[in-house]
Design a protein around this motif. Sequence first.
Motif, PDB file in Angstrom:
ATOM      1  N   ALA A  59       6.254  -7.850   0.278  1.00 27.24           N
ATOM      2  CA  ALA A  59       6.832  -6.510   0.304  1.00 27.24           C
ATOM      3  C   ALA A  59       5.758  -5.454   0.087  1.00 27.24           C
ATOM      4  O   ALA A  59       5.779  -4.397   0.724  1.00 27.24           O
ATOM      5  CB  ALA A  59       7.916  -6.401  -0.760  1.00 27.24           C
ATOM      6  N   LYS A  60       4.822  -5.738  -0.782  1.00 24.68           N
ATOM      7  CA  LYS A  60       3.773  -4.763  -1.066  1.00 24.68           C
ATOM      8  C   LYS A  60       2.804  -4.643   0.108  1.00 24.68           C
ATOM      9  O   LYS A  60       2.261  -3.570   0.362  1.00 24.68           O
ATOM     10  CB  LYS A  60       3.044  -5.156  -2.346  1.00 24.68           C
ATOM     11  CG  LYS A  60       3.987  -5.179  -3.564  1.00 24.68           C
ATOM     12  CD  LYS A  60       3.351  -5.780  -4.781  1.00 24.68           C
ATOM     13  CE  LYS A  60       4.335  -5.872  -5.935  1.00 24.68           C
ATOM     14  NZ  LYS A  60       5.473  -6.776  -5.674  1.00 24.68           N
ATOM     15  N   LEU A  61       2.592  -5.734   0.836  1.00 25.31           N
ATOM     16  CA  LEU A  61       1.750  -5.672   2.026  1.00 25.31           C
ATOM     17  C   LEU A  61       2.424  -4.891   3.145  1.00 25.31           C
ATOM     18  O   LEU A  61       1.775  -4.155   3.889  1.00 25.31           O
ATOM     19  CB  LEU A  61       1.417  -7.089   2.504  1.00 25.31           C
ATOM     20  CG  LEU A  61       0.459  -7.900   1.625  1.00 25.31           C
ATOM     21  CD1 LEU A  61       0.371  -9.337   2.124  1.00 25.31           C
ATOM     22  CD2 LEU A  61      -0.928  -7.255   1.605  1.00 25.31           C
ATOM     23  N   LEU A  62       3.746  -5.045   3.268  1.00 19.63           N
ATOM     24  CA  LEU A  62       4.479  -4.343   4.322  1.00 19.63           C
ATOM     25  C   LEU A  62       4.693  -2.872   3.994  1.00 19.63           C
ATOM     26  O   LEU A  62       4.961  -2.068   4.902  1.00 19.63           O
ATOM     27  CB  LEU A  62       5.837  -5.010   4.546  1.00 19.63           C
ATOM     28  CG  LEU A  62       5.822  -6.379   5.228  1.00 19.63           C
ATOM     29  CD1 LEU A  62       7.239  -6.942   5.290  1.00 19.63           C
ATOM     30  CD2 LEU A  62       5.238  -6.265   6.636  1.00 19.63           C
ATOM     31  N   ALA A  63       4.609  -2.506   2.721  1.00 19.32           N
ATOM     32  CA  ALA A  63       4.922  -1.132   2.321  1.00 19.32           C
ATOM     33  C   ALA A  63       4.013  -0.123   3.011  1.00 19.32           C
ATOM     34  O   ALA A  63       4.473   0.949   3.420  1.00 19.32           O
ATOM     35  CB  ALA A  63       4.813  -0.999   0.801  1.00 19.32           C
ATOM     36  N   LEU A  64       2.710  -0.444   3.155  1.00 19.04           N
ATOM     37  CA  LEU A  64       1.784   0.513   3.757  1.00 19.04           C
ATOM     38  C   LEU A  64       2.134   0.820   5.214  1.00 19.04           C
ATOM     39  O   LEU A  64       2.295   1.999   5.565  1.00 19.04           O
ATOM     40  CB  LEU A  64       0.346   0.024   3.628  1.00 19.04           C
ATOM     41  CG  LEU A  64      -0.713   0.902   4.305  1.00 19.04           C
ATOM     42  CD1 LEU A  64      -0.676   2.320   3.731  1.00 19.04           C
ATOM     43  CD2 LEU A  64      -2.100   0.290   4.147  1.00 19.04           C
ATOM     44  N   PRO A  65       2.243  -0.187   6.120  1.00 14.00           N
ATOM     45  CA  PRO A  65       2.580   0.160   7.503  1.00 14.00           C
ATOM     46  C   PRO A  65       3.950   0.812   7.653  1.00 14.00           C
ATOM     47  O   PRO A  65       4.130   1.689   8.510  1.00 14.00           O
ATOM     48  CB  PRO A  65       2.519  -1.186   8.237  1.00 14.00           C
ATOM     49  CG  PRO A  65       2.605  -2.218   7.183  1.00 14.00           C
ATOM     50  CD  PRO A  65       1.985  -1.631   5.969  1.00 14.00           C
ATOM     51  N   ALA A  70       6.937   5.717   8.814  1.00 15.61           N
ATOM     52  CA  ALA A  70       7.953   6.704   8.457  1.00 15.61           C
ATOM     53  C   ALA A  70       7.385   8.117   8.507  1.00 15.61           C
ATOM     54  O   ALA A  70       8.041   9.043   9.000  1.00 15.61           O
ATOM     55  CB  ALA A  70       8.517   6.396   7.074  1.00 15.61           C
ATOM     56  N   VAL A  71       6.176   8.289   7.996  1.00 18.31           N
ATOM     57  CA  VAL A  71       5.546   9.612   8.033  1.00 18.31           C
ATOM     58  C   VAL A  71       5.292  10.036   9.479  1.00 18.31           C
ATOM     59  O   VAL A  71       5.565  11.187   9.862  1.00 18.31           O
ATOM     60  CB  VAL A  71       4.235   9.610   7.227  1.00 18.31           C
ATOM     61  CG1 VAL A  71       3.513  10.945   7.384  1.00 18.31           C
ATOM     62  CG2 VAL A  71       4.513   9.341   5.756  1.00 18.31           C
TER      63      VAL A  71
END
Length: 259
Positions: A59-65, A70-71
């Motif tokens: 989950a933490k690896l996927l959070a960045l992309p 989203a931005v």
Amino acid sequence: MKPQITRGGTSAATGLAFVAGFVDAAAFIALTGLFTAHITGNFVLIGAELVARSSGVMAKLLALPVFVGAVAGARILALLLERRDGDPLPWLLAVEAGLLAGFGLGGILWSPLVAPDGVPALTVGMLAVAAMGVQNAIGRLSLGHLAPTTVMTVSVSQAVIDATDLALRTSGDPAQTRGRFLRVLPAIAAFAAGALCGAFGIAYLAFGCVALPIMILVGLIALATAPTEADATTAAAPAPSRKDGLPGTARGLASAPER
């Protein structure tokens, strides 16, 4: 028509800061330490978990992309709306509210989320990350004049500097320093209050507590679409008239040649 939410004041920053603190704390507790409102903490946790292996690293690896996507999506939507002379703010707030609704509903339907790296937990977590990514974009695209609402490090540092300058009377412009201090202080307090409410909410109400930040966003959407008093006065103003007492439209009709 200029929406009330962009005219200054602290209501928008306070509301959004509360939402960010709430979602960040609720997701952190429910999703094995996942930070949603900012990605700095996830970088630290990734490094820690690579040394001391534990669950939830996916989950933490996927959070960045997901956050970046989203931005970028918020920026594209804002550009499309601006080309049509539309105000992006209420639409971006609506997107954020929709993502949070998915976060809460997914959590309710799939609870308990026993596998932090399972598809249900990842889906729920990434919906929250995407919502906070949109809120970060809102702060840069539509509400840049307000205090930051998702990351309190800079705001707390600035507040401490301003408070110190005011206490020691070393500020070159005390009025400006005081105004800046009073601008960021409500957002800091709201974020802290939101974090407390999010922690207790997820503990006692589970994912049903997400209804609270959604309601706050709905209120901000209503505020963003409400016309200002100046707009209402302009709309109600009579058409300009000449010395002959005829309004512009009537004057044009009166001066038209007969056929």
